[in-house]
Design a protein around this motif. Structure first.
Motif, PDB file in Angstrom:
ATOM      1  N   SER A   2       0.837  -1.196   0.000  1.00 40.39           N
ATOM      2  CA  SER A   2       0.000   0.000   0.000  1.00 40.39           C
ATOM      3  C   SER A   2       0.875   1.249   0.000  1.00 40.39           C
ATOM      4  O   SER A   2       1.983   1.229   0.535  1.00 40.39           O
ATOM      5  N   PRO A   3       0.397   2.348  -0.587  1.00 34.43           N
ATOM      6  CA  PRO A   3       1.182   3.586  -0.592  1.00 34.43           C
ATOM      7  C   PRO A   3       1.204   4.263   0.767  1.00 34.43           C
ATOM      8  O   PRO A   3       2.090   5.069   1.060  1.00 34.43           O
ATOM      9  N   GLY A   4       0.219   3.953   1.610  1.00 32.69           N
ATOM     10  CA  GLY A   4       0.121   4.517   2.951  1.00 32.69           C
ATOM     11  C   GLY A   4      -0.691   3.586   3.822  1.00 32.69           C
ATOM     12  O   GLY A   4      -1.054   2.477   3.404  1.00 32.69           O
ATOM     13  N   LEU A   5      -0.994   4.016   5.041  1.00 34.95           N
ATOM     14  CA  LEU A   5      -1.719   3.166   5.976  1.00 34.95           C
ATOM     15  C   LEU A   5      -2.760   4.005   6.711  1.00 34.95           C
ATOM     16  O   LEU A   5      -2.416   4.995   7.359  1.00 34.95           O
ATOM     17  N   THR A   6      -4.022   3.606   6.595  1.00 34.96           N
ATOM     18  CA  THR A   6      -5.120   4.320   7.244  1.00 34.96           C
ATOM     19  C   THR A   6      -5.759   3.420   8.293  1.00 34.96           C
ATOM     20  O   THR A   6      -5.617   2.189   8.246  1.00 34.96           O
ATOM     21  N   PRO A   7      -6.477   4.009   9.254  1.00 39.13           N
ATOM     22  CA  PRO A   7      -7.141   3.186  10.277  1.00 39.13           C
ATOM     23  C   PRO A   7      -8.078   2.140   9.685  1.00 39.13           C
ATOM     24  O   PRO A   7      -8.179   1.020  10.204  1.00 39.13           O
ATOM     25  N   PRO A  56       1.756 -11.731   3.212  1.00 39.28           N
ATOM     26  CA  PRO A  56       2.625 -10.650   3.665  1.00 39.28           C
ATOM     27  C   PRO A  56       2.147  -9.303   3.133  1.00 39.28           C
ATOM     28  O   PRO A  56       1.621  -9.213   2.024  1.00 39.28           O
ATOM     29  N   VAL A  57       2.341  -8.273   3.946  1.00 41.26           N
ATOM     30  CA  VAL A  57       1.901  -6.926   3.586  1.00 41.26           C
ATOM     31  C   VAL A  57       3.020  -5.929   3.850  1.00 41.26           C
ATOM     32  O   VAL A  57       3.686  -5.993   4.878  1.00 41.26           O
ATOM     33  N   LEU A  58       3.230  -5.020   2.885  1.00 39.18           N
ATOM     34  CA  LEU A  58       4.178  -3.922   3.051  1.00 39.18           C
ATOM     35  C   LEU A  58       3.402  -2.618   3.016  1.00 39.18           C
ATOM     36  O   LEU A  58       3.138  -2.067   1.944  1.00 39.18           O
ATOM     37  N   LEU A  91      -5.551  -5.345   6.100  1.00 35.61           N
ATOM     38  CA  LEU A  91      -4.232  -5.836   5.739  1.00 35.61           C
ATOM     39  C   LEU A  91      -3.734  -6.883   6.730  1.00 35.61           C
ATOM     40  O   LEU A  91      -3.119  -7.883   6.335  1.00 35.61           O
ATOM     41  N   LEU A  92      -4.005  -6.677   8.016  1.00 34.43           N
ATOM     42  CA  LEU A  92      -3.576  -7.654   9.020  1.00 34.43           C
ATOM     43  C   LEU A  92      -4.278  -8.990   8.833  1.00 34.43           C
ATOM     44  O   LEU A  92      -3.718 -10.042   9.134  1.00 34.43           O
ATOM     45  N   ASP A  93      -5.504  -8.948   8.331  1.00 34.60           N
ATOM     46  CA  ASP A  93      -6.289 -10.173   8.147  1.00 34.60           C
ATOM     47  C   ASP A  93      -6.189 -10.737   6.733  1.00 34.60           C
ATOM     48  O   ASP A  93      -6.890 -11.695   6.399  1.00 34.60           O
TER      49      ASP A  93
END
Length: 209
Positions: free
Chosen positions: A90-95, A107-109, A101-103
Motif C-alpha cells: 500500500s502507498p500509505g496506511l489508514t485506520p 505478507p503486507v508492506l 491488511l492484518l487479516d
C-alpha cells in the motif's frame, strides 16, 4: 505460492514495480522477469486490467511471487488476495486499512514516510514497511537516520529510485529490498521490449544483498 514476510524479504532484491494496461503483455513480461532471475514482482493497481494481469502473470510464471500494489481500500485487498496475490503493498496506511491488511493472510508492506508512521505501523503488527516516496521523502540520508532509533524496523524503499541508486539503498542495514520501475518501465512494456526487460531484471537480480 504461499510465502511469509521473512521469505519474501529473503527472495527479493530489486522488486520491479509494474504498471500494465494490456493483459496480452502479462505473460511475456512475467517470463522475461523470471528469465532474468527475479523471484518477486509487484503489479500495481493503477489500471482497470490490474487483476486480470495479476492472474495472467501468475499463470505464465508460477515460480514468481507476484504481489499487488497501490492497495488503498479493504475491498482492493480482498479482491487481490482472491485473484492470487502473494503479497500486498500500500502507498500509505489508514485506520480503515489496518485490519484488512492484518487479516489478508499474505505478507503486507504498508507505506510509510515518517518516523511516526513507521512506529505506528510497527505497533499495529507490520514488520516490513514500504518507505514511500523514497527519494522525495528523504532518500538514503533519511533511512540512515532511522537506523539508530528504529533498529528493528525493516524497509523496502520505493519511489524514483534509479538503477544507479539501488545498490546504495540495499547496502543500508535497515533495507531488505527496493522497488524499481526502471526494470520494466511502462514504455518498455508497451513496446514489447522483453529482451531489454530481461537484461534489466538480470542486473537487478545481481544486486541482491
Amino acid at each position: 505460492m504461499s510465502i511469509t514476510t521473512d521469505a519474501l524479504a529473503d527472495l527479493a532484491s530489486v522488486i520491479p514495480v509494474l504498471t500494465v494496461s494490456d493483459v496480452a503483455d502479462a505473460a511475456p513480461l512475467a517470463r522475461a522477469l523470471e528469465a532474468g532471475g527475479l523471484k518477486v514482482i509487484e503489479m500495481t493497481w493503477r489500471t482497470a486490467a490490474a487483476l486480470d494481469v495479476l492472474r495472467a502473470m501468475k499463470a505464465a510464471a508460477p515460480g514468481l511471487a507476484v504481489g499487488m500494489g497501490t492497495i488503498r481500500t479493504p475491498e482492493q485487498a480482498a479482491q487481490s488476495v482472491s485473484a492470487g496475490a502473494d503479497f500486498l503493498v500500500s502507498p500509505g496506511l489508514t485506520p480503515k486499512l489496518v485490519p484488512a491488511l492484518l487479516d489478508a493472510g499474505v505478507p503486507v508492506l504498508p507505506g510509510v514516510a515518517t518516523a511516526s508512521e513507521a512506529m505506528a505501523a510497527a505497533e499495529a503488527g507490520f514488520d516490513l514497511l514500504k518507505f514511500f516516496p523514497a527519494e522525495q521523502a528523504g532518500g538514503l540520508d533519511y533511512l540512515k537516520s532511522l537506523q539508530g532509533p528504529l533498529p528493528d524496523i525493516r524497509f523496502c524503499p520505493t519511489g524514483s529510485i534509479t538503477r544507479e541508486q539501488a545498490p546504495d539503498y540495499l547496502a543500508l542495514g535497515n533495507v531488505v529490498c527496493v522497488g524499481g520501475s526502471w526494470i520494466a518501465s511502462k514504455t518498455m512494456v508497451e513496446q514489447g521490449d522483453w529482451a531489454g526487460i530481461e537484461a534489466n531484471a538480470r542486473a537487478a537480480a545481481a544486486m541482491r544483498t
